[in-house]
Design an enzyme around this catalytic site. Structure first.
Site, PDB file in Angstrom:
ATOM      1  N   LYS A   1     -52.205 -39.841 -83.988  1.00  0.00           N
ATOM      2  CA  LYS A   1     -52.689 -39.763 -81.943  1.00  0.00           C
ATOM      3  C   LYS A   1     -52.023 -41.022 -81.905  1.00  0.00           C
ATOM      4  O   LYS A   1     -51.380 -42.081 -82.803  1.00  0.00           O
ATOM      5  CB  LYS A   1     -54.155 -39.981 -81.962  1.00  0.00           C
ATOM      6  CG  LYS A   1     -54.440 -39.823 -80.667  1.00  0.00           C
ATOM      7  CD  LYS A   1     -56.009 -39.847 -80.629  1.00  0.00           C
ATOM      8  CE  LYS A   1     -56.172 -39.583 -79.089  1.00  0.00           C
ATOM      9  NZ  LYS A   1     -57.787 -39.465 -78.867  1.00  0.00           N
TER      10      LYS A   1
ATOM     11  N   SER B   1     -63.857 -37.896 -79.006  1.00  0.00           N
ATOM     12  CA  SER B   1     -62.385 -37.332 -78.762  1.00  0.00           C
ATOM     13  C   SER B   1     -62.236 -36.907 -80.028  1.00  0.00           C
ATOM     14  O   SER B   1     -61.126 -36.457 -80.338  1.00  0.00           O
ATOM     15  CB  SER B   1     -61.843 -37.978 -78.276  1.00  0.00           C
ATOM     16  OG  SER B   1     -61.827 -38.355 -77.265  1.00  0.00           O
TER      17      SER B   1
ATOM     18  N   SER C   1     -59.712 -36.031 -76.338  1.00  0.00           N
ATOM     19  CA  SER C   1     -58.833 -36.417 -75.935  1.00  0.00           C
ATOM     20  C   SER C   1     -57.891 -36.361 -77.228  1.00  0.00           C
ATOM     21  O   SER C   1     -56.635 -36.433 -77.081  1.00  0.00           O
ATOM     22  CB  SER C   1     -58.261 -38.071 -75.421  1.00  0.00           C
ATOM     23  OG  SER C   1     -58.689 -38.782 -76.779  1.00  0.00           O
TER      24      SER C   1
END
Ligand code: GLN
Length: 485
Positions: A79, A178, A154
């Site tokens: 990420k 997330s 996210s």
């Protein structure tokens, strides 16, 4: 060879047997990303040079019969809010679009030491604030099961990429859900460890008392192996627990005999029928695995989201104060220092991040009355979990209140915030929680079941996830449009 169909461990094993070189693995997955990500839009940057260099090192090591790490030859996507030295770390924000990291996050060091090949960085909601990836400043990632839908957020880029088999493993961060929510939306496995088990050093902070890095994978075994690497001790993060190492991959259970699983049935009042039916079926599966299912109260859970949206913006406003146009990233032109601060923030941050900063600043400047009250309720949530875990070993819940929704369909921020009602409680109490694929809704969109355990009982949570997965086998399904070379 159809490498995309292999698990991470399967891929590692053919590399160990010298049936394939690391160079070939890298070439295959870079090529797959280049070909498939055009539709999916899950990747922000491709780390081709870095991956090729690592492959060279691995191929030399194997040719000399030198010892190889636990993750040798496995491509991993990270990420883009986790720092990798000399690579761009955007956090999905215009503010950092050209920001090059000066150091490696501890988890990157751990992955490198165990010979993983980091091949790309994935899209996210700006500074990890969101549940759909629609708040990325660059582009919206699609759900591999239905390109018109969001992948969740996210860590939506990390989830979509693994679901589409652009890599077998990815790394995400979870402040309120997330990792687990996008894992459920994309039909993969996501794990949020106990708060403090995995080092946060080098993760760009959103809400420091809630943030936790964790692995995402197509199946529980690969995820468990990654956990063994991520949970290495770190002296650069003062909240790191530095525990003895766990062995997550052995002694995995096939039966849940003797395990008591609590279900807070009260929370199902406003839940989508598809979710309810799927969850009830999952409970039958758990019973068939000999788990004892009991009802638990946990009424306090209904306050978790409210408390989260007081504490997390307060922490975010504090953490994001460092983005002032002077120290990092974009600097806008202004005549005075104040102008530079104002304009840099105005031009650099997107709408959702600004909303959270304003909310957090308001909360922290209104004499602590909201913040203090929220901390008190957080303590009550922690206590309620402690009491509940005296009656059961684990708690089961659906991961999300609905399946993946259409891109651009939720306009109202509060409706979006409610997406995380089932995942936020684990962050509030620092608990380990896993999301495992539990089937599909009527439109063939994936759903997930979540197991939460007491703090530090990460291994038990993983075992339950494994037993459930072995029985239902949804983890091994590939989204049809990505099930080809
Ligand atoms: N969706 C939640 C939020 O918007 C959680 C995000 C996260 O876990 N990073 O804050």
């Amino acid at each position: 060879m159809e490498l995309y169909k292999l698990s991470a461990i399967g891929l590692r094993n053919i590399f160990f047997k010298k049936n394939i070189s690391a160079k070939e693995i890298v070439k295959y997955f870079i090529n797959r990303i280049e070909k498939k990500d055009e539709k999916l839009k899950s990747i922000i940057s491709l780390l081709k040079n870095r991956a090729e260099k690592k492959a060279d090192i691995l191929d030399k090591k194997i040719s000399k019969n030198e010892p190889l790490g636990k993750l040798a030859g496995i491509p991993i996507i990270v990420k883009d809010n986790i720092n990798i030295k000399n690579e761009i770390t955007t956090c999905g924000s215009k503010f950092l679009k050209n920001y090059r990291s000066l150091f490696d996050a501890s988890v990157i060091k751990f992955l490198d030491e165990e010979d993983a090949i980091i091949i790309a960085k994935s899209n996210l909601d700006e500074f990890a604030m969101g549940s759909s990836n629609e708040h990325s400043a660059f582009f919206k990632t699609c759900n591999p099961w239905n390109l018109k839908c969001v992948p969740g957020g996210s860590s939506g880029g990390s989830a979509a990429a693994v679901a589409a088999r652009l890599s077998p493993i990815s790394i995400g961060s979870d402040t309120g859900g997330s990792i687990r929510q996008p894992a459920a939306f994309c039909g993969i496995v996501g794990f949020k460890p106990t708060y403090g088990r995995v080092s946060r050093y080098g993760l760009v902070a959103f809400a420091s008392s809630l943030d936790q890095i964790g692995p995402m994978a197509t199946n529980v075994m690969d995820m468990a192996l990654t956990m063994e690497v991520l949970e290495n001790r770190c002296f650069k993060d003062s909240t790191n627990l530095r525990l003895p190492f766990e062995n997550y991959t052995s002694n995995l259970l096939e039966s849940l005999e003797g395990l008591k699983i609590g279900v807070p049935w009260d929370i199902f009042k406003n839940v989508d029928q598809n979710i309810y039916n799927n969850f009830k079926n999952s409970i039958e599966v758990l019973k068939s695995l000999k788990a004892e299912i009991i009802s638990v109260e946990l009424n306090i859970l209904k306050y978790s989201t409210n408390v989260y949206y007081i504490l997390s913006p307060a922490e975010a406003a504090t953490n994001l104060a460092r983005f002032d146009g002077i120290k990092y990233g974009v600097r806008s032109k202004g005549k005075t220092l104040d102008d530079i601060y104002d304009l840099s923030r105005d031009e650099g941050f997107g709408e959702e991040v600004k909303r959270r900063i304003m909310l957090g600043t308001f909360i922290l400047s209104s004499g602590f009355k909201y913040y203090q009250k929220a901390q008190k309720v957080r303590t009550l949530i922690i206590r309620d979990f402690e009491e509940t875990f005296k009656k059961c070993d684990l708690i089961a819940l659906p991961t999300t209140p609905s399946s993946a929704f259409k891109i651009d369909s939720i306009k109202d921020p509060v409706t979006m915030y409610l997406q995380d009602s089932f995942t936020i409680p684990a962050n509030m109490a620092g608990l380990p929680a896993i999301s495992v694929p539990s089937g599909f809704d009527e439109q063939r969109k994936p759903l997930g079941i979540q197991f939460m355990g007491p703090q530090l009982h990460d291994a038990l949570v993983i075992k339950a996830g494994y037993a459930f997965e072995r029985e239902v086998k949804y983890s091994f399904m590939i989204p049809p449009i990505f099930d080809e070379e």
